[in-house]
Design a protein around this motif. Sequence first.
Motif, PDB file in Angstrom:
ATOM      1  N   VAL A 104       0.836  -1.195   0.000  1.00  0.00           N
ATOM      2  CA  VAL A 104       0.000   0.000   0.000  1.00  0.00           C
ATOM      3  C   VAL A 104       0.875   1.251   0.000  1.00  0.00           C
ATOM      4  CG1 VAL A 104      -1.679   1.353   1.312  1.00  0.00           C
ATOM      5  CG2 VAL A 104      -1.977  -1.116   1.113  1.00  0.00           C
ATOM      6  N   ALA A 105       1.904   1.254   0.814  1.00  0.00           N
ATOM      7  CA  ALA A 105       2.801   2.418   0.904  1.00  0.00           C
ATOM      8  C   ALA A 105       3.479   2.687  -0.440  1.00  0.00           C
ATOM      9  CB  ALA A 105       3.836   2.195   1.995  1.00  0.00           C
ATOM     10  N   ILE A 106       3.931   1.609  -1.114  1.00  0.00           N
ATOM     11  CA  ILE A 106       4.575   1.770  -2.429  1.00  0.00           C
ATOM     12  C   ILE A 106       3.592   2.382  -3.420  1.00  0.00           C
ATOM     13  CG2 ILE A 106       5.471   0.500  -4.432  1.00  0.00           C
ATOM     14  CD1 ILE A 106       6.771  -1.459  -2.467  1.00  0.00           C
ATOM     15  N   LEU A 107       2.379   1.807  -3.478  1.00  0.00           N
ATOM     16  CA  LEU A 107       1.410   2.294  -4.460  1.00  0.00           C
ATOM     17  C   LEU A 107       0.944   3.709  -4.137  1.00  0.00           C
ATOM     18  CD1 LEU A 107      -0.052   1.602  -7.031  1.00  0.00           C
ATOM     19  CD2 LEU A 107      -1.912   0.615  -5.687  1.00  0.00           C
ATOM     20  N   GLN A 108       0.840   4.053  -2.881  1.00  0.00           N
ATOM     21  CA  GLN A 108       0.476   5.429  -2.515  1.00  0.00           C
ATOM     22  C   GLN A 108       1.489   6.432  -3.066  1.00  0.00           C
ATOM     23  OE1 GLN A 108       0.047   5.087   1.778  1.00  0.00           O
ATOM     24  NE2 GLN A 108      -2.192   5.227   1.648  1.00  0.00           N
ATOM     25  N   GLU A 109       2.760   6.094  -2.962  1.00  0.00           N
ATOM     26  CA  GLU A 109       3.805   6.997  -3.474  1.00  0.00           C
ATOM     27  C   GLU A 109       3.725   7.114  -4.988  1.00  0.00           C
ATOM     28  OE1 GLU A 109       5.742   8.970  -1.820  1.00  0.00           O
ATOM     29  OE2 GLU A 109       5.024   8.233   0.115  1.00  0.00           O
ATOM     30  N   VAL A 110       3.540   5.972  -5.676  1.00  0.00           N
ATOM     31  CA  VAL A 110       3.439   5.983  -7.140  1.00  0.00           C
ATOM     32  C   VAL A 110       2.229   6.805  -7.578  1.00  0.00           C
ATOM     33  CG1 VAL A 110       3.004   4.548  -9.181  1.00  0.00           C
ATOM     34  CG2 VAL A 110       4.605   3.759  -7.411  1.00  0.00           C
ATOM     35  N   ASP A 111       1.098   6.539  -6.958  1.00  0.00           N
ATOM     36  CA  ASP A 111      -0.145   7.240  -7.281  1.00  0.00           C
ATOM     37  C   ASP A 111      -0.010   8.737  -7.018  1.00  0.00           C
ATOM     38  OD1 ASP A 111      -3.336   6.962  -7.599  1.00  0.00           O
ATOM     39  OD2 ASP A 111      -2.924   8.289  -5.899  1.00  0.00           O
ATOM     40  N   HIS A 112       0.645   9.088  -5.921  1.00  0.00           N
ATOM     41  CA  HIS A 112       0.826  10.503  -5.565  1.00  0.00           C
ATOM     42  C   HIS A 112       1.631  11.232  -6.637  1.00  0.00           C
ATOM     43  CE1 HIS A 112       1.186  14.041  -3.049  1.00  0.00           C
ATOM     44  NE2 HIS A 112       2.502  13.994  -3.168  1.00  0.00           N
ATOM     45  N   ILE A 113       2.683  10.607  -7.115  1.00  0.00           N
ATOM     46  CA  ILE A 113       3.501  11.233  -8.167  1.00  0.00           C
ATOM     47  C   ILE A 113       2.681  11.410  -9.438  1.00  0.00           C
ATOM     48  CG2 ILE A 113       5.467  10.843  -9.720  1.00  0.00           C
ATOM     49  CD1 ILE A 113       6.884   9.486  -7.312  1.00  0.00           C
ATOM     50  N   PHE A 114       1.913  10.375  -9.818  1.00  0.00           N
ATOM     51  CA  PHE A 114       1.119  10.422 -11.045  1.00  0.00           C
ATOM     52  C   PHE A 114       0.037  11.500 -10.966  1.00  0.00           C
ATOM     53  CE2 PHE A 114      -2.023   7.824 -13.846  1.00  0.00           C
ATOM     54  CZ  PHE A 114      -1.667   8.560 -14.963  1.00  0.00           C
ATOM     55  N   ILE A 115      -0.769  11.485  -9.907  1.00  0.00           N
ATOM     56  CA  ILE A 115      -1.880  12.441  -9.784  1.00  0.00           C
ATOM     57  C   ILE A 115      -1.359  13.864  -9.611  1.00  0.00           C
ATOM     58  CG2 ILE A 115      -3.906  13.091  -8.436  1.00  0.00           C
ATOM     59  CD1 ILE A 115      -4.247  10.518 -10.093  1.00  0.00           C
TER      60      ILE A 115
END
Length: 509
Positions: A405-416
């Motif tokens: 979850v932590a990894i995907l949150q960071e990826v999603d944050h950069i994208f959005i």
Amino acid sequence: MPEKILILDFGSQYTQLIARRVRELNVYCEIHPFNKIPEITPDLKGVILSGSPSSVREENYPNPDINPFLGNLPVLGVCYGAQLMAQEGGGEVIASTIREYGRAKLNHVDQHNRLFKEITIDSQVWMSHGDTIKQVPENFEIIASTDSVEVAAYKVKDQETYGIQFHPEVTHSAEGKTLLRNFVVHISGCSQDWTPDIFIESTVAELREQIGNDKVILGLSGGVDSSVAAMLIHQAIGKNLYCIFVDNGLLRKNEFEDVLHSYKDMGLNVKGVDAKDQFYSSLAGLTDPEAKRKAIGRVFIEVFDQESHQVEDAKWLGQGTIYPDVIESVSVKGPSATIKSHHNVGGLPDFMKLKVVEPLKTLFKDEVRLVGKTLGIADTIIGRHPFPGPGLAIRILGDITPEKVAILQEVDHIFISSLKRTGLYDQVWQAGAMLLPIQSVGVMGDERTYERVVALRAVTSVDGMTADWCHLPYEFLADVSNEIINKVRGVNRVVYDISSKPPATIEWE
């Protein structure tokens, strides 16, 4: 009650689009299945019969009793609706001997007829039918034709009853909106006064009468629907609305804090509940998407039930149900085959003993946004992309762990964040990232890596029923990919999803 147009649904894929076009004219309308015709009421101004995948030449074809409407109210039959009225009136409908699908031009138009007011000769229309009206009854007159379809439109003499064998609701019919306006406004006499302001005023008054001094509990998600529903109920009953916002540990980065803060600014009475550990425990070891959804739904009910008991004498449950959900539940064909179960508060069990209040159940998504804007809700909520109820759980393929979850949150944050920073966010209907259950070989510095792969997804759509992948600039994708790989430990490859819906879905699970 507002003036309304009744749309009888015979199963056409375009029925909801007819309703959207009518509402764009600031006229209220309702869709009802052909086999569940409501009673005629004083507020009913006209009736539209939709198209259908069925044929009037079939055995047991859909054939409701519409006689109470004919001659008493304006009626417009579209494709199947037109063929049904022609056949039942004594005309002849046959299988088309030529292709009647796609663009066509009206080479004959009776411009003195009110339905075709301001419709030009050679106006482009969209045909989509396998049958055609060969012969109209004696009391029908042909009012429009194309090169290949003599009866493109007809009128019943001495009645405001019309039939057309093309689809005015689709954009390919160039003057379709004009035709619908002619029927709804000039023929049916609707006054075009159904606006967001009127909706808010009447809905708040109805909520006050319906709820009185009772208490209402509402589960907020941070999305458009629940937020607008909350504000409408808040305007009606103030402090008697108790909102609960649950952190399931599957939200976007900083979303729990950010959304709570925005709700405080709106004056809502909101309680934030940190239930991350409960959700993670229930998801441990689960990989099947449906199993994950059900686990999340079960824990949400447990948490919501626990919190609702803190509110003494609560009588109502507020929900952000919107019109497409209502239509689906009573559709001609019944609820669609389950592609994936939907996670919302609608699954709350009987033991909660709460009556349901749904202030948005007559609105489409775009109308909800307009009402929210009129209510003064911030653009950060009104313009927010849809986000799945199960959150990142269905964007992590495979089992769920706090680390993933932590990894995907960071990826999603950069994208959005990148979409917002470059001005692309509002051009996209929905965007997000998926963490894939695979690893790939990479090279960072002089070392070989074997790390995770993420997929970025961005689509354009109107209502999510269909969607196309968004053609984001290559330079943008390159920059986002570089930033993700450089900043998110454990990811060494980024891919971009170029699938449309259908055949793919927007989410991967």
